[in-house]
Design an enzyme around this catalytic site. Structure first.
Site, PDB file in Angstrom:
ATOM      1  N   CYS A 105       0.898  -1.154   0.000  1.00 32.63           N
ATOM      2  CA  CYS A 105       0.000   0.000   0.000  1.00 32.63           C
ATOM      3  C   CYS A 105       0.932   1.198   0.000  1.00 32.63           C
ATOM      4  O   CYS A 105       1.563   1.494   1.010  1.00 32.63           O
ATOM      5  CB  CYS A 105      -0.908   0.030   1.219  1.00 32.63           C
ATOM      6  SG  CYS A 105      -1.873   1.546   1.252  1.00 32.63           S
ATOM      7  N   CYS A 108      -0.442   4.157   2.514  1.00 36.92           N
ATOM      8  CA  CYS A 108      -0.448   3.996   3.975  1.00 36.92           C
ATOM      9  C   CYS A 108      -0.160   2.546   4.335  1.00 36.92           C
ATOM     10  O   CYS A 108       0.967   2.107   4.204  1.00 36.92           O
ATOM     11  CB  CYS A 108      -1.741   4.499   4.583  1.00 36.92           C
ATOM     12  SG  CYS A 108      -3.231   4.066   3.682  1.00 36.92           S
ATOM     13  N   SER A 109      -1.152   1.805   4.778  1.00 37.65           N
ATOM     14  CA  SER A 109      -0.865   0.450   5.244  1.00 37.65           C
ATOM     15  C   SER A 109      -2.050  -0.472   5.013  1.00 37.65           C
ATOM     16  O   SER A 109      -2.278  -1.384   5.796  1.00 37.65           O
ATOM     17  CB  SER A 109      -0.520   0.482   6.730  1.00 37.65           C
ATOM     18  OG  SER A 109      -1.586   1.086   7.443  1.00 37.65           O
ATOM     19  N   CYS A 110      -2.824  -0.254   3.941  1.00 36.17           N
ATOM     20  CA  CYS A 110      -3.994  -1.092   3.675  1.00 36.17           C
ATOM     21  C   CYS A 110      -3.555  -2.553   3.531  1.00 36.17           C
ATOM     22  O   CYS A 110      -2.556  -2.845   2.875  1.00 36.17           O
ATOM     23  CB  CYS A 110      -4.707  -0.629   2.411  1.00 36.17           C
ATOM     24  SG  CYS A 110      -5.314   1.062   2.586  1.00 36.17           S
TER      25      CYS A 110
HETATM   26 FE    FE Z   1      -3.263   2.027   2.928  1.00 35.57          FE
END
Ligand code: FE
Length: 204
Positions: A105, A108-110
């Protein structure tokens, strides 16, 4: 690289701040770092990704399920009861003899929580997020995975609407193994594309 080395290389300011707070609490005898490490490990590596491992093992043994999984990941994953926050829309990408898939991602951190559990720190960190797009083969090499130049590497960028999961290739020498036995071979990293499933005889 082992998990600690990955964290060292792919770390963030937030992770450093958390470490600093952790050190302080340990110094004051308020926290046992080994206990924290155990809990994190449990959710990142043991409990979390086991759902995804069940999905992969079913796809390896049931061609009709695999077809449904590739065509409509969300519904096929939900058939096994894995639904919920951060997994509303799932796309499953299949590794083949010609293509190796990797997830990231970049924003961000999906991450697909219902199937893979909590993301590791390195997954959330800027160095992984930026470098895997520019130099996927280089990053994979650092993770201990050399992908042949004959195999195309595809990087899939997750986002707020869509979460990906890799369907790794079934390892050789697993003919005749049950779904339960196969699930034991599926690692978290193999479903992100930064590793491969274990081969029979090697513990997870
Ligand atoms: Fe994300």
């Amino acid at each position: 690289m082992n998990e600690t080395e990955k964290e060292g290389r792919y770390t963030t300011d937030v992770a450093l701040r958390v470490k600093a707070i952790e050190s302080l609490l340990v110094e004051k005898d308020l926290l046992d770092p080994a206990a924290i490490d155990k809990i994190v490990d449990l959710y990142q590596n043991k409990i979390g990704p086991r759902n995804g491992a069940r999905v992969v093992a079913k796809a390896w043994t049931d061609p009709a399920y695999k077809k449904r999984l590739i065509e409509d990941g969300t519904s096929a994953v939900a058939e096994l009861g894995y639904t919920g926050v951060q997994g509303e829309e799932m796309v499953v990408v299949e590794n083949t003899d010609d293509v190796h898939n990797v997830l990231v991602c970049t924003l961000c951190s999906c991450y697909p929580w219902p199937t893979l559990g909590l993301p590791a720190n390195w997954y959330k960190a800027a160095p992984y997020r930026s470098r895997v797009v520019i130099d996927p083969r280089g990053v994979l090499k650092e993770f201990g995975l050399e992908v042949s130049p004959k195999i195309e590497v595809r990087v899939w960028d997750s986002n707020a609407e869509l979460r990906y999961m890799v369907l790794p290739k079934r390892p050789a020498g697993t003919e005749g193994m049950s779904e339960d036995e196969l699930a034991e071979l599926v690692t978290r990293d193999s479903m992100i594309g930064v590793g491969l499933p274990n081969t029979p005889g090697k513990a997870v």
